[in-house]
Design a protein around this motif. Structure first.
Motif, PDB file in Angstrom:
ATOM      1  N   ARG A 168       0.838  -1.202   0.000  1.00 25.56           N
ATOM      2  CA  ARG A 168       0.000   0.000   0.000  1.00 25.56           C
ATOM      3  C   ARG A 168       0.874   1.253   0.000  1.00 25.56           C
ATOM      4  O   ARG A 168       0.607   2.215  -0.743  1.00 25.56           O
ATOM      5  CB  ARG A 168      -0.912  -0.005   1.229  1.00 25.56           C
ATOM      6  CG  ARG A 168      -1.758   1.255   1.372  1.00 25.56           C
ATOM      7  CD  ARG A 168      -2.529   1.240   2.667  1.00 25.56           C
ATOM      8  NE  ARG A 168      -3.165   2.523   2.930  1.00 25.56           N
ATOM      9  CZ  ARG A 168      -3.748   2.855   4.082  1.00 25.56           C
ATOM     10  NH1 ARG A 168      -3.791   1.966   5.066  1.00 25.56           N
ATOM     11  NH2 ARG A 168      -4.278   4.042   4.247  1.00 25.56           N
ATOM     12  N   LEU A 169       1.941   1.251   0.790  1.00 25.77           N
ATOM     13  CA  LEU A 169       2.830   2.408   0.849  1.00 25.77           C
ATOM     14  C   LEU A 169       3.652   2.535  -0.422  1.00 25.77           C
ATOM     15  O   LEU A 169       3.962   3.653  -0.864  1.00 25.77           O
ATOM     16  CB  LEU A 169       3.747   2.309   2.064  1.00 25.77           C
ATOM     17  CG  LEU A 169       3.223   2.939   3.370  1.00 25.77           C
ATOM     18  CD1 LEU A 169       1.930   2.261   3.821  1.00 25.77           C
ATOM     19  CD2 LEU A 169       4.275   2.856   4.465  1.00 25.77           C
ATOM     20  N   GLU A 224       1.458   0.739   8.030  1.00 27.92           N
ATOM     21  CA  GLU A 224       0.229   1.387   7.564  1.00 27.92           C
ATOM     22  C   GLU A 224      -0.423   2.209   8.671  1.00 27.92           C
ATOM     23  O   GLU A 224      -1.008   3.267   8.423  1.00 27.92           O
ATOM     24  CB  GLU A 224      -0.733   0.327   7.035  1.00 27.92           C
ATOM     25  CG  GLU A 224      -0.208  -0.373   5.766  1.00 27.92           C
ATOM     26  CD  GLU A 224      -1.075  -1.539   5.341  1.00 27.92           C
ATOM     27  OE1 GLU A 224      -2.143  -1.733   5.965  1.00 27.92           O
ATOM     28  OE2 GLU A 224      -0.694  -2.269   4.402  1.00 27.92           O
ATOM     29  N   GLN A 225      -0.314   1.723   9.913  1.00 25.87           N
ATOM     30  CA  GLN A 225      -0.867   2.479  11.041  1.00 25.87           C
ATOM     31  C   GLN A 225      -0.144   3.815  11.206  1.00 25.87           C
ATOM     32  O   GLN A 225      -0.777   4.861  11.408  1.00 25.87           O
ATOM     33  CB  GLN A 225      -0.739   1.647  12.321  1.00 25.87           C
ATOM     34  CG  GLN A 225      -1.327   2.312  13.550  1.00 25.87           C
ATOM     35  CD  GLN A 225      -1.105   1.484  14.799  1.00 25.87           C
ATOM     36  OE1 GLN A 225      -0.197   0.669  14.868  1.00 25.87           O
ATOM     37  NE2 GLN A 225      -1.939   1.688  15.803  1.00 25.87           N
ATOM     38  N   PHE A 231       1.466   5.379   8.846  1.00 25.04           N
ATOM     39  CA  PHE A 231       1.137   6.198   7.673  1.00 25.04           C
ATOM     40  C   PHE A 231      -0.184   6.923   7.880  1.00 25.04           C
ATOM     41  O   PHE A 231      -0.334   8.097   7.507  1.00 25.04           O
ATOM     42  CB  PHE A 231       1.069   5.319   6.433  1.00 25.04           C
ATOM     43  CG  PHE A 231       0.656   6.053   5.190  1.00 25.04           C
ATOM     44  CD1 PHE A 231       1.524   6.951   4.584  1.00 25.04           C
ATOM     45  CD2 PHE A 231      -0.600   5.865   4.638  1.00 25.04           C
ATOM     46  CE1 PHE A 231       1.147   7.647   3.436  1.00 25.04           C
ATOM     47  CE2 PHE A 231      -0.990   6.546   3.502  1.00 25.04           C
ATOM     48  CZ  PHE A 231      -0.111   7.437   2.893  1.00 25.04           C
ATOM     49  N   GLU A 232      -1.154   6.257   8.483  1.00 26.96           N
ATOM     50  CA  GLU A 232      -2.440   6.900   8.761  1.00 26.96           C
ATOM     51  C   GLU A 232      -2.279   8.017   9.797  1.00 26.96           C
ATOM     52  O   GLU A 232      -2.957   9.046   9.731  1.00 26.96           O
ATOM     53  CB  GLU A 232      -3.446   5.863   9.245  1.00 26.96           C
ATOM     54  CG  GLU A 232      -3.844   4.867   8.147  1.00 26.96           C
ATOM     55  CD  GLU A 232      -4.692   3.725   8.672  1.00 26.96           C
ATOM     56  OE1 GLU A 232      -4.917   3.687   9.911  1.00 26.96           O
ATOM     57  OE2 GLU A 232      -5.118   2.864   7.870  1.00 26.96           O
ATOM     58  N   ARG A 233      -1.365   7.811  10.762  1.00 33.21           N
ATOM     59  CA  ARG A 233      -1.118   8.856  11.761  1.00 33.21           C
ATOM     60  C   ARG A 233      -0.461  10.078  11.121  1.00 33.21           C
ATOM     61  O   ARG A 233      -0.652  11.200  11.584  1.00 33.21           O
ATOM     62  CB  ARG A 233      -0.230   8.317  12.885  1.00 33.21           C
ATOM     63  CG  ARG A 233      -0.951   7.348  13.820  1.00 33.21           C
ATOM     64  CD  ARG A 233       0.015   6.750  14.826  1.00 33.21           C
ATOM     65  NE  ARG A 233       0.680   7.758  15.641  1.00 33.21           N
ATOM     66  CZ  ARG A 233       1.618   7.472  16.540  1.00 33.21           C
ATOM     67  NH1 ARG A 233       2.001   6.207  16.723  1.00 33.21           N
ATOM     68  NH2 ARG A 233       2.186   8.437  17.241  1.00 33.21           N
ATOM     69  N   ALA A 274      -1.186  11.405   8.391  1.00 34.10           N
ATOM     70  CA  ALA A 274      -2.206  12.268   7.798  1.00 34.10           C
ATOM     71  C   ALA A 274      -2.784  13.238   8.833  1.00 34.10           C
ATOM     72  O   ALA A 274      -3.304  14.295   8.473  1.00 34.10           O
ATOM     73  CB  ALA A 274      -3.324  11.417   7.195  1.00 34.10           C
ATOM     74  N   GLN A 275      -2.674  12.878  10.137  1.00 34.98           N
ATOM     75  CA  GLN A 275      -3.213  13.721  11.193  1.00 34.98           C
ATOM     76  C   GLN A 275      -2.131  14.565  11.863  1.00 34.98           C
ATOM     77  O   GLN A 275      -2.398  15.238  12.852  1.00 34.98           O
ATOM     78  CB  GLN A 275      -3.883  12.835  12.267  1.00 34.98           C
ATOM     79  CG  GLN A 275      -4.851  11.805  11.731  1.00 34.98           C
ATOM     80  CD  GLN A 275      -6.033  12.428  11.022  1.00 34.98           C
ATOM     81  OE1 GLN A 275      -6.498  13.491  11.445  1.00 34.98           O
ATOM     82  NE2 GLN A 275      -6.531  11.791   9.977  1.00 34.98           N
ATOM     83  N   ARG A 293       5.970  15.068   9.410  1.00 36.13           N
ATOM     84  CA  ARG A 293       6.048  13.959   8.466  1.00 36.13           C
ATOM     85  C   ARG A 293       7.487  13.687   8.056  1.00 36.13           C
ATOM     86  O   ARG A 293       7.737  12.984   7.082  1.00 36.13           O
ATOM     87  CB  ARG A 293       5.200  14.277   7.232  1.00 36.13           C
ATOM     88  CG  ARG A 293       3.728  14.502   7.564  1.00 36.13           C
ATOM     89  CD  ARG A 293       2.886  14.754   6.326  1.00 36.13           C
ATOM     90  NE  ARG A 293       1.498  15.019   6.659  1.00 36.13           N
ATOM     91  CZ  ARG A 293       0.536  15.224   5.766  1.00 36.13           C
ATOM     92  NH1 ARG A 293       0.849  15.214   4.471  1.00 36.13           N
ATOM     93  NH2 ARG A 293      -0.706  15.447   6.140  1.00 36.13           N
TER      94      ARG A 293
END
Length: 708
Positions: free
Chosen positions: A165-166, A193-194, A196-198, A200-201, A205
């Motif tokens: 996914r990444l 992936e977890q 990566f989702e963090r 976004a918030q 980065r």
């Protein structure tokens, strides 16, 4: 009526003997980049020529073909073929596949061949390397085939193993190459992936933030617990180690914290068994003890086990060899490596001779104990010979009593004597009894006599400063080194308070180790029995007495802020004392880190520290970050700056103002720890071969400072 589409005609291809080819001056490539000619030649020898040369016929003045062809595009391939001919690995007349161009401009052909070819996307190369390995090629074989190091192959295989996914996000330029490198630290796809989702918030980065999130809760390999058990032992027990192949990681991170704690506890228990076998009453075991954990305990005074005759002879021989080598190479600018190695070995052995084991009285061992922990470097720390107050032998002072002595009769006789004395005839006083011998002086009289003596001592001592200093030193030493000794006649007290709050890692600092070494040195220099202390102090020279006095006084310093015990005047006096001593907390080893300061204050204070040390521009670079990320960035910015928070500053010591050079250094620091975007959004990592990068600009490889 429809217009017929004119068909194009491609240039003809043919094999031309190598000796009929020459380089053209129309080739636009002038700067050497990428794979060397030697490596390209080896690649052609291994795979043959994968891409034809573009040539043009050379004509004479009348326009007739001469049979010679020039090469406007493909010059590096031609030079590689030329090298193979010189090495006699290729015949001079070997046919070379060529595309023969007619018409047009030669420079245009050269430019088009280099510009219109799209470079291979890094992800395609990562996956190609992975495919080669899946087909049975080893990392070493892949490295040899593409003229890169094995470490580079491992890095690119690691990049290919990131969550699919990444990788898809990276292919769409949703992640930079530096960010993708950071995700390789933890091979768990779900965890990647977890995180990566963090992202976004989060505002943070940068690669360092990704690495931090992926290694949360893990134990660094440089941690003293990991150093104690060893990485091999941890790995053999089934523990996973996360490694960063793209930057220094100090050995990586131990992922299974529970396993680390279990292995540490087991090793400490095993080591404690041998210490317990020495006969100690108690053993306390912990990975770490707070600074001052021995406060209130009496430390036993053992004796060093002397060297045997053989050990003394070996020590003397080594010392003689050391002196001889030093004398021989004293004038040499740089002694040979084997000589330096030998000198280091001798120094280590001589140090072992000096560090003798301590022998304690078995009776004292039976009521004392030891602490077993880990020191700052990951070695076993054993502190032997501490007696708890409840284990001290009670001291009882009982009067000597005659076995036939009757207490009741003695009291009655005393009362009767007192009555007779009061009522007796003053003219006929009783004569003193001569047969009973000397009796103790009455208490009241003793008090009166010693009062006179005390005053006389005060007068005399006040006139002899040297002796007054010695008496004070004696009293302080009794308090500092002999906790249960008899009091001095001087009403002096020495209070050495325990630390009410423990700073992180204080017990493992060089400051704590240095202070402890000084304490132990004085303990070794003073006698075991307090009754012998005065004579020993009398024998000391003036410098030794002053040094010991300073040490004793230093034990009484208490400049700790305590919310429940406000002492503003005492803290103000601490400032005066620090000013007189010209105290330098930077030289003492304190530095602003996330743990010691930055992670425990507000964002405003973090920015204030950076602004004061590095200037307004540096503060603006991090003012948008969240507190945790801001603290980490600030730690990097303040490293080596000498900045101190207000409670640690010494009055009179100037705080260095930020200069333009320090501001520029701060900017460079921020850029080096953050994501620096390339012009096209990523850094290309194509390995150059004659088939993929011939005659085109070569893109950079990924950052591989840790391995390459």
């Amino acid at each position: 009526m429809a217009t017929a589409v004119q068909k194009i005609t491609l240039s003809a291809s043919r094999d031309i003997p190598f000796n009929k080819l020459i380089l053209s001056q129309s080739n636009v490539r002038r700067i050497k980049v990428g794979v060397s000619i030697e490596e390209l030649a080896e690649d052609i020898a291994r795979r043959t020529l994968l891409q034809s040369l573009t040539v043009r016929p050379v004509r004479d003045a009348e326009g007739n073909e001469t049979g010679i062809f020039e090469i406007p595009a493909g010059g590096r391939r031609y030079r590689a073929l030329e090298l193979l001919v010189k090495q006699k690995r290729l015949a001079k007349t070997a046919p070379i596949p060529c595309v023969v161009r007619e018409g047009g401009i030669a420079e245009e052909d050269s430019l088009a061949e280099n510009i219109q070819r799209a470079p291979l996307h890094p992800l395609d190369q990562f996956r190609a390397f992975l495919t080669l390995r899946e087909k049975g090629q080893s990392e070493e074989e892949i490295a040899a085939a593409f003229f890169v190091s094995v470490a580079v192959v491992k890095q690119r295989l690691r990049l290919a193993s990131v969550s699919p996914r990444l990788l898809d996000v990276y292919a769409e330029d949703g992640l930079t190459l530096d960010q993708l490198m950071a995700f390789t630290v933890n091979g768990d796809h779900a965890r990647q992936e977890q995180v990566f989702e963090r992202l976004a918030q989060s505002y943070a980065r940068e690669p360092y933030a990704i690495r931090r999130m992926l290694t949360e809760g893990a134990v660094r390999a440089s941690d003293k617990r990991a150093q104690l058990i060893g990485l091999e032992v941890y790995a053999d027990a089934g523990g996973a180690i996360m490694r960063d192949l793209f930057q220094g990681d100090d050995g990586g991170w131990l992922q299974d914290v529970a396993l680390v704690d279990r292995l540490v506890a087991e090793k400490l228990d095993r080591e404690a068994e041998s210490i317990r076998a020495e006969g100690w009453k108690w053993i306390e075991i912990a990975p770490d003890f707070a600074y001052g954990h021995t406060y209130g305990l009496r430390q036993l005074r053992g004796e060093e086990i002397p060297l045997t005759a053989d050990e003394e002879a070996a020590r003397d021989a080594l010392q003689a060899e050391y002196d001889r080598l030093e004398e021989t190479y004293a004038g040499a600018e740089e002694p040979a490596e084997d000589v330096e190695r030998r000198l280091a070995e001798i120094e280590t052995t001589l140090a072992d001779f000096e560090d003798r084991p301590i022998r304690f009285d078995p009776a004292e061992i039976a009521r004392a104990g030891a602490f077993v922990s880990i020191d700052g470097s990951g070695h076993l720390r054993v502190e032997r010979g501490y007696v708890r107050p409840e284990d001290e032998t009670p001291v009882e002072h009982e009067p000597e009593v005659d076995p036939g002595y009757d207490a009741q009769q003695a009291i009655a006789a005393r009362v009767h004597t007192d009555v007779e004395t009061v009522q007796g005839d003053a003219l006929n006083p009783p004569e003193p009894e001569e047969d009973d011998g000397l009796k103790p002086i009455p208490d009241r009289l003793m008090t009166e006599l010693t009062a006179h003596r005390t005053l006389a001592l005060r007068c005399a001592l006040g006139e002899q400063p040297d002796l007054a200093f010695l008496a004070a030193l004696h009293a302080l030493c009794l308090k500092a080194f002999y906790r249960y000794a008899a009091d001095s006649c001087l009403e002096l007290d020495l209070k050495s308070v325990a630390f009410s709050a423990q700073a992180p890692g204080l017990n493992d600092t060089e400051l704590a180790a240095g202070f402890d070494r000084r304490c132990q040195a004085w303990i070794a220099a003073l006698p075991k029995e307090p009754t012998e202390l005065w004579d020993v102090l009398m024998a000391f020279d003036g410098d030794s007495r002053q040094a010991l006095f300073a040490h004793c006084i230093s034990l009484s310093v208490n400049a700790i802020f305590e919310p429940y015990n406000r002492r503003p005047r005492a803290l103000a006096h601490a400032d005066r004392l620090a000013e007189a001593l010209d105290l330098d907390m930077v030289a003492a080893g304190w530095a602003p880190t996330v743990d010691t300061y930055l992670g425990r204050v507000t964002k405003a204070r973090i920015l204030g520290a950076v602004r004061e040390a590095k200037g307004e521009r540096a503060a603006q670079l991090i003012d948008h970050l969240k507190k945790g990320d801001m603290a980490e960035k600030a730690e990097a910015l303040l490293a080596g700056s000498g900045w101190l928070p207000e409670p640690l500053r010494t009055p009179g010591r100037a705080i260095t103002s930020p200069s333009s050079a320090s501001e520029q250094e701060a900017v460079s620091t921020i850029e080096s720890t953050g994501v620096k975007m390339a012009a096209d959004g990523y850094e290309t990592v194509v390995v150059e071969t004659e088939s993929s990068t011939e005659d085109e600009p070569v893109a950079a490889e990924p950052h591989v400072t840790a391995a390459e």
